[in-house]
Design a protein around this motif. Sequence first.
Motif, PDB file in Angstrom:
ATOM      1  N   SER A 234       0.843  -1.192   0.000  1.00  0.00           N
ATOM      2  CA  SER A 234       0.000   0.000   0.000  1.00  0.00           C
ATOM      3  C   SER A 234       0.877   1.240   0.000  1.00  0.00           C
ATOM      4  O   SER A 234       2.066   1.184   0.302  1.00  0.00           O
ATOM      5  CB  SER A 234      -0.924   0.010   1.226  1.00  0.00           C
ATOM      6  N   VAL A 235       0.269   2.361  -0.362  1.00  0.00           N
ATOM      7  CA  VAL A 235       0.897   3.680  -0.258  1.00  0.00           C
ATOM      8  C   VAL A 235      -0.075   4.549   0.529  1.00  0.00           C
ATOM      9  O   VAL A 235      -1.264   4.603   0.183  1.00  0.00           O
ATOM     10  CB  VAL A 235       1.175   4.307  -1.631  1.00  0.00           C
ATOM     11  N   SER A 236       0.417   5.180   1.578  1.00  0.00           N
ATOM     12  CA  SER A 236      -0.507   5.925   2.440  1.00  0.00           C
ATOM     13  C   SER A 236       0.052   7.287   2.803  1.00  0.00           C
ATOM     14  O   SER A 236       1.259   7.544   2.710  1.00  0.00           O
ATOM     15  CB  SER A 236      -0.802   5.135   3.718  1.00  0.00           C
ATOM     16  N   HIS A 237      -0.840   8.144   3.217  1.00  0.00           N
ATOM     17  CA  HIS A 237      -0.479   9.477   3.694  1.00  0.00           C
ATOM     18  C   HIS A 237      -1.532   9.880   4.714  1.00  0.00           C
ATOM     19  O   HIS A 237      -2.729   9.773   4.453  1.00  0.00           O
ATOM     20  CB  HIS A 237      -0.477  10.475   2.538  1.00  0.00           C
ATOM     21  N   GLU A 238      -1.108  10.300   5.894  1.00  0.00           N
ATOM     22  CA  GLU A 238      -2.051  10.753   6.905  1.00  0.00           C
ATOM     23  C   GLU A 238      -1.465  11.912   7.676  1.00  0.00           C
ATOM     24  O   GLU A 238      -0.250  12.124   7.685  1.00  0.00           O
ATOM     25  CB  GLU A 238      -2.453   9.627   7.847  1.00  0.00           C
ATOM     26  N   THR A 243      -4.556  21.163  16.187  1.00  0.00           N
ATOM     27  CA  THR A 243      -5.911  21.445  16.645  1.00  0.00           C
ATOM     28  C   THR A 243      -6.860  20.745  15.681  1.00  0.00           C
ATOM     29  O   THR A 243      -6.589  20.661  14.473  1.00  0.00           O
ATOM     30  CB  THR A 243      -6.198  22.957  16.672  1.00  0.00           C
ATOM     31  N   ASP A 244      -7.967  20.247  16.194  1.00  0.00           N
ATOM     32  CA  ASP A 244      -8.879  19.466  15.363  1.00  0.00           C
ATOM     33  C   ASP A 244      -9.307  20.255  14.128  1.00  0.00           C
ATOM     34  O   ASP A 244      -9.581  21.462  14.205  1.00  0.00           O
ATOM     35  CB  ASP A 244     -10.115  19.063  16.168  1.00  0.00           C
ATOM     36  N   LEU A 245      -9.371  19.567  13.000  1.00  0.00           N
ATOM     37  CA  LEU A 245      -9.748  20.187  11.732  1.00  0.00           C
ATOM     38  C   LEU A 245     -11.212  19.882  11.455  1.00  0.00           C
ATOM     39  O   LEU A 245     -11.631  18.715  11.474  1.00  0.00           O
ATOM     40  CB  LEU A 245      -8.878  19.652  10.597  1.00  0.00           C
ATOM     41  N   PRO A 283     -11.784  13.339  17.786  1.00  0.00           N
ATOM     42  CA  PRO A 283     -11.068  13.910  18.942  1.00  0.00           C
ATOM     43  C   PRO A 283     -10.977  12.980  20.147  1.00  0.00           C
ATOM     44  O   PRO A 283     -10.056  13.107  20.961  1.00  0.00           O
ATOM     45  CB  PRO A 283     -11.891  15.172  19.271  1.00  0.00           C
ATOM     46  N   ASP A 284     -11.921  12.024  20.285  1.00  0.00           N
ATOM     47  CA  ASP A 284     -11.866  11.088  21.417  1.00  0.00           C
ATOM     48  C   ASP A 284     -10.993   9.871  21.117  1.00  0.00           C
ATOM     49  O   ASP A 284     -11.022   8.885  21.864  1.00  0.00           O
ATOM     50  CB  ASP A 284     -13.270  10.630  21.807  1.00  0.00           C
ATOM     51  N   PHE A 285     -10.220   9.922  20.007  1.00  0.00           N
ATOM     52  CA  PHE A 285      -9.285   8.874  19.578  1.00  0.00           C
ATOM     53  C   PHE A 285      -9.979   7.680  18.913  1.00  0.00           C
ATOM     54  O   PHE A 285      -9.307   6.743  18.502  1.00  0.00           O
ATOM     55  CB  PHE A 285      -8.398   8.377  20.740  1.00  0.00           C
ATOM     56  N   THR A 286     -11.280   7.696  18.807  1.00  0.00           N
ATOM     57  CA  THR A 286     -11.955   6.648  18.038  1.00  0.00           C
ATOM     58  C   THR A 286     -11.556   6.776  16.576  1.00  0.00           C
ATOM     59  O   THR A 286     -11.562   7.875  16.019  1.00  0.00           O
ATOM     60  CB  THR A 286     -13.483   6.767  18.169  1.00  0.00           C
ATOM     61  N   ARG A 320     -17.704  17.016  10.571  1.00  0.00           N
ATOM     62  CA  ARG A 320     -17.387  16.950  12.001  1.00  0.00           C
ATOM     63  C   ARG A 320     -15.874  17.019  12.200  1.00  0.00           C
ATOM     64  O   ARG A 320     -15.089  16.500  11.421  1.00  0.00           O
ATOM     65  CB  ARG A 320     -17.950  15.657  12.563  1.00  0.00           C
ATOM     66  N   ALA A 321     -15.441  17.663  13.277  1.00  0.00           N
ATOM     67  CA  ALA A 321     -14.010  17.855  13.537  1.00  0.00           C
ATOM     68  C   ALA A 321     -13.294  16.515  13.688  1.00  0.00           C
ATOM     69  O   ALA A 321     -13.829  15.571  14.272  1.00  0.00           O
ATOM     70  CB  ALA A 321     -13.813  18.685  14.805  1.00  0.00           C
ATOM     71  N   VAL A 322     -12.076  16.453  13.157  1.00  0.00           N
ATOM     72  CA  VAL A 322     -11.262  15.244  13.255  1.00  0.00           C
ATOM     73  C   VAL A 322      -9.887  15.595  13.806  1.00  0.00           C
ATOM     74  O   VAL A 322      -9.391  16.703  13.649  1.00  0.00           O
ATOM     75  CB  VAL A 322     -11.106  14.530  11.896  1.00  0.00           C
ATOM     76  N   ARG A 323      -9.304  14.617  14.434  1.00  0.00           N
ATOM     77  CA  ARG A 323      -7.933  14.750  14.946  1.00  0.00           C
ATOM     78  C   ARG A 323      -6.928  14.333  13.880  1.00  0.00           C
ATOM     79  O   ARG A 323      -5.825  14.875  13.798  1.00  0.00           O
ATOM     80  CB  ARG A 323      -7.779  13.857  16.191  1.00  0.00           C
ATOM     81  N   LEU A 324      -7.314  13.346  13.060  1.00  0.00           N
ATOM     82  CA  LEU A 324      -6.423  12.802  12.033  1.00  0.00           C
ATOM     83  C   LEU A 324      -7.255  12.442  10.812  1.00  0.00           C
ATOM     84  O   LEU A 324      -8.392  11.994  10.930  1.00  0.00           O
ATOM     85  CB  LEU A 324      -5.694  11.569  12.565  1.00  0.00           C
TER      86      LEU A 324
END
Length: 398
Positions: A234-238, A243-245, A283-286, A320-324
């Motif tokens: 695979s090729v990935s990018h994250e 601050t949450d986007l 944001p809760d790491f889920t 919805r805001a995300v951490r990643l």
Amino acid sequence: MDAFFVAVELLERPELRGEPVIVGGTAGRGVVSSASYEARAFGVRSAMPMAEALRLCPTAVVLPGQMAKYREHSRRVMSLFEEFTPLVEPLSIDEAFLDVSGALTLFGPPASIARQIRARVLEETGLSCSVGGGASKFVAKLASGKCKPAGTLIISEAETVPFLHTLPVTALWGVGAATATRLRERGITTVRELAETPKQTLICALGTAQGERLHDLAWGRDPRRVETSRREKSVSHEQTFMTDLAGITELERELRAQSDAVARRLRATGLEARGIALKLRWPDFTTVTRSRVLAEPSDTGHRLFREVRELLHEVNPHGRAVRLIGVRADHLVEAGSGLAELPLWEDDRDDEWREAERTIDRALEKFGKHAIRPASLLGRGERRDGTTGLSDRPASLN
């Protein structure tokens, strides 16, 4: 290698030897990349948030990572391995499998070869490594983990099953928290208990592939050979944000940049993807992932973005805001290998975009990575984590 990133840093900072040292990011949501064994004694571990690591070990010295330097030391170490055997399979920047079955006449028994490797690496690079040996890759890797730091442990073929049966079931590859819970519910907590469980019972509990694989590993069966050339899966990018986007437009812009980065890596390696996946962490790491199979293989950022954008709207339609957020291209094939057997797009054909993006590749190579970009990314300026542009880090192969 033992605490590789830290060990490389200590070559230039010998006064820090014996002190708790952490390599990683310090700003915002920085994480631990590597920790000295003195820091690990406080509970610090790789991938831990730096804030948590410093709560556990407030006296630790934190150093920023320097990947170019680590890659150079890795190349030196891998070249030393190749002096003992040409059968070297790098597993990561600081770890490799070596098949030494053909080197016994020249260098002696496995334990002797292991000691020679450790001595040679220390002499030539100043770095410490631990060497585990076994009749299979799985056992060799387990042994290397058991003898860290700066140790040697060889498990003979006759010792393999008794050695494995003393271990907790979590020592087996593929047994994470969820699998361990399912096994524990059935009274299986050790490798011995798993080995003595009928294979069909494991298959019913875990599925055919995992049940059969774990049963084989529990009895020391691992037929995989050392492979000197690895095919990328695979090729990935994250990207993890300081601050949450939030906002569908902002998330789409990040995905566009990531899709372009992944596509450039695919083109550079002569590969195309037949699958695409979206990864989001709240944001809760889920963490959630969504994937789909493409109608035909692709190596264009335009196509990857269109597909992953649809996945985004399915799982996070309101932004919805995300951490990643991340993009992964998988089910890789050689470029051009799937065009004859699958229908081309009825509209917006991939080949037209491919030529345009290859032209962009040449422009970026000549004038720099920010010389040209999609209009949707213009004017973005400084991103939330302080870097300029979007997704500046290169896409990674696996």
